[in-house]
Design a protein around this motif. Structure first.
Motif, PDB file in Angstrom:
ATOM      1  N   MET A  89       0.806  -1.218   0.000  1.00 12.66           N
ATOM      2  CA  MET A  89       0.000   0.000   0.000  1.00 12.66           C
ATOM      3  C   MET A  89       0.844   1.276   0.000  1.00 12.66           C
ATOM      4  O   MET A  89       0.639   2.163  -0.816  1.00 12.66           O
ATOM      5  CB  MET A  89      -0.930   0.021   1.203  1.00 12.66           C
ATOM      6  CG  MET A  89      -1.832   1.242   1.217  1.00 12.66           C
ATOM      7  SD  MET A  89      -2.720   1.518   2.749  1.00 12.66           S
ATOM      8  CE  MET A  89      -3.599   0.024   2.965  1.00 12.66           C
ATOM      9  N   LEU A  90       1.765   1.392   0.940  1.00 13.58           N
ATOM     10  CA  LEU A  90       2.508   2.628   1.135  1.00 13.58           C
ATOM     11  C   LEU A  90       4.000   2.401   0.943  1.00 13.58           C
ATOM     12  O   LEU A  90       4.487   1.280   1.014  1.00 13.58           O
ATOM     13  CB  LEU A  90       2.246   3.178   2.540  1.00 13.58           C
ATOM     14  CG  LEU A  90       0.783   3.403   2.914  1.00 13.58           C
ATOM     15  CD1 LEU A  90       0.667   3.757   4.389  1.00 13.58           C
ATOM     16  CD2 LEU A  90       0.161   4.474   2.048  1.00 13.58           C
ATOM     17  N   THR A  91       4.720   3.484   0.776  1.00 15.69           N
ATOM     18  CA  THR A  91       6.165   3.400   0.594  1.00 15.69           C
ATOM     19  C   THR A  91       6.901   3.131   1.902  1.00 15.69           C
ATOM     20  O   THR A  91       8.092   2.879   1.890  1.00 15.69           O
ATOM     21  CB  THR A  91       6.703   4.716  -0.026  1.00 15.69           C
ATOM     22  OG1 THR A  91       6.303   5.814   0.794  1.00 15.69           O
ATOM     23  CG2 THR A  91       6.177   4.911  -1.436  1.00 15.69           C
ATOM     24  N   THR A  92       6.187   3.166   3.025  1.00 10.48           N
ATOM     25  CA  THR A  92       6.827   2.948   4.325  1.00 10.48           C
ATOM     26  C   THR A  92       7.149   1.469   4.529  1.00 10.48           C
ATOM     27  O   THR A  92       6.427   0.601   4.035  1.00 10.48           O
ATOM     28  CB  THR A  92       5.921   3.422   5.475  1.00 10.48           C
ATOM     29  OG1 THR A  92       4.703   2.691   5.426  1.00 10.48           O
ATOM     30  CG2 THR A  92       5.628   4.909   5.356  1.00 10.48           C
ATOM     31  N   PRO A  93       8.216   1.161   5.276  1.00 12.22           N
ATOM     32  CA  PRO A  93       8.620  -0.234   5.470  1.00 12.22           C
ATOM     33  C   PRO A  93       7.567  -1.113   6.163  1.00 12.22           C
ATOM     34  O   PRO A  93       7.490  -2.300   5.902  1.00 12.22           O
ATOM     35  CB  PRO A  93       9.877  -0.137   6.341  1.00 12.22           C
ATOM     36  CG  PRO A  93      10.365   1.261   6.172  1.00 12.22           C
ATOM     37  CD  PRO A  93       9.169   2.096   5.871  1.00 12.22           C
ATOM     38  N   LEU A  94       6.759  -0.547   7.036  1.00 17.18           N
ATOM     39  CA  LEU A  94       5.794  -1.348   7.784  1.00 17.18           C
ATOM     40  C   LEU A  94       4.414  -1.389   7.123  1.00 17.18           C
ATOM     41  O   LEU A  94       3.450  -1.833   7.740  1.00 17.18           O
ATOM     42  CB  LEU A  94       5.677  -0.818   9.210  1.00 17.18           C
ATOM     43  CG  LEU A  94       6.962  -0.883  10.033  1.00 17.18           C
ATOM     44  CD1 LEU A  94       6.755  -0.247  11.399  1.00 17.18           C
ATOM     45  CD2 LEU A  94       7.436  -2.310  10.194  1.00 17.18           C
ATOM     46  N   SER A  95       4.328  -0.962   5.883  1.00 14.45           N
ATOM     47  CA  SER A  95       3.049  -0.939   5.171  1.00 14.45           C
ATOM     48  C   SER A  95       2.517  -2.358   4.965  1.00 14.45           C
ATOM     49  O   SER A  95       3.271  -3.299   4.728  1.00 14.45           O
ATOM     50  CB  SER A  95       3.224  -0.268   3.815  1.00 14.45           C
ATOM     51  OG  SER A  95       2.033  -0.353   3.075  1.00 14.45           O
ATOM     52  N   SER A  96       1.215  -2.497   5.036  1.00 16.60           N
ATOM     53  CA  SER A  96       0.604  -3.807   4.815  1.00 16.60           C
ATOM     54  C   SER A  96       0.499  -4.093   3.319  1.00 16.60           C
ATOM     55  O   SER A  96       0.606  -3.197   2.487  1.00 16.60           O
ATOM     56  CB  SER A  96      -0.780  -3.859   5.461  1.00 16.60           C
ATOM     57  OG  SER A  96      -1.592  -2.850   4.916  1.00 16.60           O
ATOM     58  N   TYR A  97       0.290  -5.371   3.015  1.00 16.18           N
ATOM     59  CA  TYR A  97       0.103  -5.782   1.634  1.00 16.18           C
ATOM     60  C   TYR A  97      -1.384  -5.876   1.342  1.00 16.18           C
ATOM     61  O   TYR A  97      -2.170  -6.280   2.188  1.00 16.18           O
ATOM     62  CB  TYR A  97       0.783  -7.129   1.376  1.00 16.18           C
ATOM     63  CG  TYR A  97       2.271  -7.003   1.240  1.00 16.18           C
ATOM     64  CD1 TYR A  97       2.843  -6.647   0.028  1.00 16.18           C
ATOM     65  CD2 TYR A  97       3.110  -7.226   2.321  1.00 16.18           C
ATOM     66  CE1 TYR A  97       4.213  -6.517  -0.103  1.00 16.18           C
ATOM     67  CE2 TYR A  97       4.483  -7.104   2.198  1.00 16.18           C
ATOM     68  CZ  TYR A  97       5.028  -6.752   0.977  1.00 16.18           C
ATOM     69  OH  TYR A  97       6.379  -6.620   0.844  1.00 16.18           O
ATOM     70  N   CYS A  98      -1.744  -5.502   0.149  1.00 11.95           N
ATOM     71  CA  CYS A  98      -3.130  -5.515  -0.291  1.00 11.95           C
ATOM     72  C   CYS A  98      -3.235  -6.405  -1.532  1.00 11.95           C
ATOM     73  O   CYS A  98      -2.229  -6.796  -2.105  1.00 11.95           O
ATOM     74  CB  CYS A  98      -3.567  -4.099  -0.658  1.00 11.95           C
ATOM     75  SG  CYS A  98      -3.271  -2.895   0.639  1.00 11.95           S
ATOM     76  N   TYR A  99      -4.443  -6.692  -1.931  1.00 12.95           N
ATOM     77  CA  TYR A  99      -4.682  -7.510  -3.115  1.00 12.95           C
ATOM     78  C   TYR A  99      -5.707  -6.823  -4.005  1.00 12.95           C
ATOM     79  O   TYR A  99      -6.610  -6.144  -3.523  1.00 12.95           O
ATOM     80  CB  TYR A  99      -5.206  -8.892  -2.720  1.00 12.95           C
ATOM     81  CG  TYR A  99      -4.164  -9.731  -2.026  1.00 12.95           C
ATOM     82  CD1 TYR A  99      -3.347 -10.587  -2.742  1.00 12.95           C
ATOM     83  CD2 TYR A  99      -3.979  -9.648  -0.654  1.00 12.95           C
ATOM     84  CE1 TYR A  99      -2.377 -11.350  -2.108  1.00 12.95           C
ATOM     85  CE2 TYR A  99      -3.015 -10.407  -0.010  1.00 12.95           C
ATOM     86  CZ  TYR A  99      -2.216 -11.251  -0.750  1.00 12.95           C
ATOM     87  OH  TYR A  99      -1.254 -11.995  -0.119  1.00 12.95           O
ATOM     88  N   SER A 100      -5.543  -7.031  -5.290  1.00 17.22           N
ATOM     89  CA  SER A 100      -6.506  -6.560  -6.280  1.00 17.22           C
ATOM     90  C   SER A 100      -6.706  -7.668  -7.297  1.00 17.22           C
ATOM     91  O   SER A 100      -5.824  -8.506  -7.508  1.00 17.22           O
ATOM     92  CB  SER A 100      -5.995  -5.309  -6.994  1.00 17.22           C
ATOM     93  OG  SER A 100      -5.944  -4.212  -6.125  1.00 17.22           O
ATOM     94  N   GLU A 101      -7.864  -7.642  -7.940  1.00 12.93           N
ATOM     95  CA  GLU A 101      -8.142  -8.595  -9.004  1.00 12.93           C
ATOM     96  C   GLU A 101      -7.861  -7.943 -10.347  1.00 12.93           C
ATOM     97  O   GLU A 101      -7.902  -6.717 -10.476  1.00 12.93           O
ATOM     98  CB  GLU A 101      -9.607  -9.041  -8.954  1.00 12.93           C
ATOM     99  CG  GLU A 101      -9.912  -9.883  -7.735  1.00 12.93           C
ATOM    100  CD  GLU A 101     -11.365 -10.301  -7.682  1.00 12.93           C
ATOM    101  OE1 GLU A 101     -11.609 -11.475  -7.365  1.00 12.93           O
ATOM    102  OE2 GLU A 101     -12.243  -9.451  -7.947  1.00 12.93           O
ATOM    103  N   TYR A 102      -7.580  -8.778 -11.342  1.00 12.45           N
ATOM    104  CA  TYR A 102      -7.364  -8.284 -12.694  1.00 12.45           C
ATOM    105  C   TYR A 102      -7.886  -9.298 -13.697  1.00 12.45           C
ATOM    106  O   TYR A 102      -7.927 -10.499 -13.426  1.00 12.45           O
ATOM    107  CB  TYR A 102      -5.880  -7.970 -12.950  1.00 12.45           C
ATOM    108  CG  TYR A 102      -4.959  -9.158 -12.814  1.00 12.45           C
ATOM    109  CD1 TYR A 102      -4.582  -9.909 -13.937  1.00 12.45           C
ATOM    110  CD2 TYR A 102      -4.454  -9.525 -11.579  1.00 12.45           C
ATOM    111  CE1 TYR A 102      -3.730 -10.994 -13.814  1.00 12.45           C
ATOM    112  CE2 TYR A 102      -3.596 -10.608 -11.447  1.00 12.45           C
ATOM    113  CZ  TYR A 102      -3.239 -11.334 -12.569  1.00 12.45           C
ATOM    114  OH  TYR A 102      -2.399 -12.416 -12.446  1.00 12.45           O
ATOM    115  N   ASP A 103      -8.324  -8.780 -14.835  1.00 15.00           N
ATOM    116  CA  ASP A 103      -8.784  -9.627 -15.928  1.00 15.00           C
ATOM    117  C   ASP A 103      -7.602 -10.105 -16.748  1.00 15.00           C
ATOM    118  O   ASP A 103      -6.639  -9.353 -16.954  1.00 15.00           O
ATOM    119  CB  ASP A 103      -9.738  -8.858 -16.857  1.00 15.00           C
ATOM    120  CG  ASP A 103     -11.169  -8.856 -16.368  1.00 15.00           C
ATOM    121  OD1 ASP A 103     -11.530  -9.766 -15.588  1.00 15.00           O
ATOM    122  OD2 ASP A 103     -11.925  -7.952 -16.768  1.00 15.00           O
TER     123      ASP A 103
END
Length: 170
Positions: A89-103
């Motif tokens: 999500m963010l440029t910070t080291p402790l940022s969480s990971y997110c998911y997105s879908e794609y075609d």
């Protein structure tokens, strides 16, 4: 009092960075999303063989083509499906990971093929980023980079070179 003001100043500075539309941590808009199209020519195989190589690549890379592909039309040389991609999500080291879908759209013809990958708006159930229908600018750059890697791996397989890394980060 000085500590309070200093803390408040730091918090305001961080908040200001997070809400700046030019910040890489700011979410992209739907108009920023473009389908990424990759064209492969001079592959030296017929449509049926290229279709099989693409389907096998997807099955190997994703672990199961049935979980990803919705349409498998061998006579038309077409594969259509949906994938899931991870981004920070963010440029910070402790940022969480997110998911997105794609075609995923793949079409094979004799000696050539085309792959199209397009990010979809929305939040998959697996994502930790519930308020983010689209990724940050930083996240979108990661996604586009991953799409390029996927394309390179697919092209290698279409050419019969068989270089494949599983999509553990995709």
């Amino acid at each position: 009092m000085k500590k309070y003001l200093a803390s408040l100043s730091v918090a305001m500075a961080l908040f200001g960075c997070a809400t700046d539309p030019n910040s890489p941590d700011y979410p992209i808009s739907q108009s920023d999303v473009q389908a990424e199209t990759f064209t492969y020519i001079g592959l030296g195989s017929d449509k049926a063989e290229l279709w099989k190589r693409a389907r096998n690549y997807i099955a190997t890379a994703y672990g199961d083509s049935k979980a990803v592909l919705r349409v498998e039309d061998e006579s038309g040389g077409t594969l259509i499906g949906k994938g899931l991609i991870r981004w920070k999500m963010l440029t910070t080291p402790l940022s969480s990971y997110c998911y997105s879908e794609y075609d995923i759209r793949f079409v094979a013809k004799d000696s050539k093929a085309r792959l199209q990958l397009e990010l979809l708006p929305g939040v998959p159930a697996i994502s930790e980023c519930l308020g983010w229908r689209l990724p940050s600018k930083y996240g979108y750059e990661q996604i586009l980079s991953s799409f390029s890697v996927m394309s390179e791996q697919l092209e290698s397989n279409l050419r019969g070179e068989g270089k494949l890394d599983t999509m553990k980060n995709f």
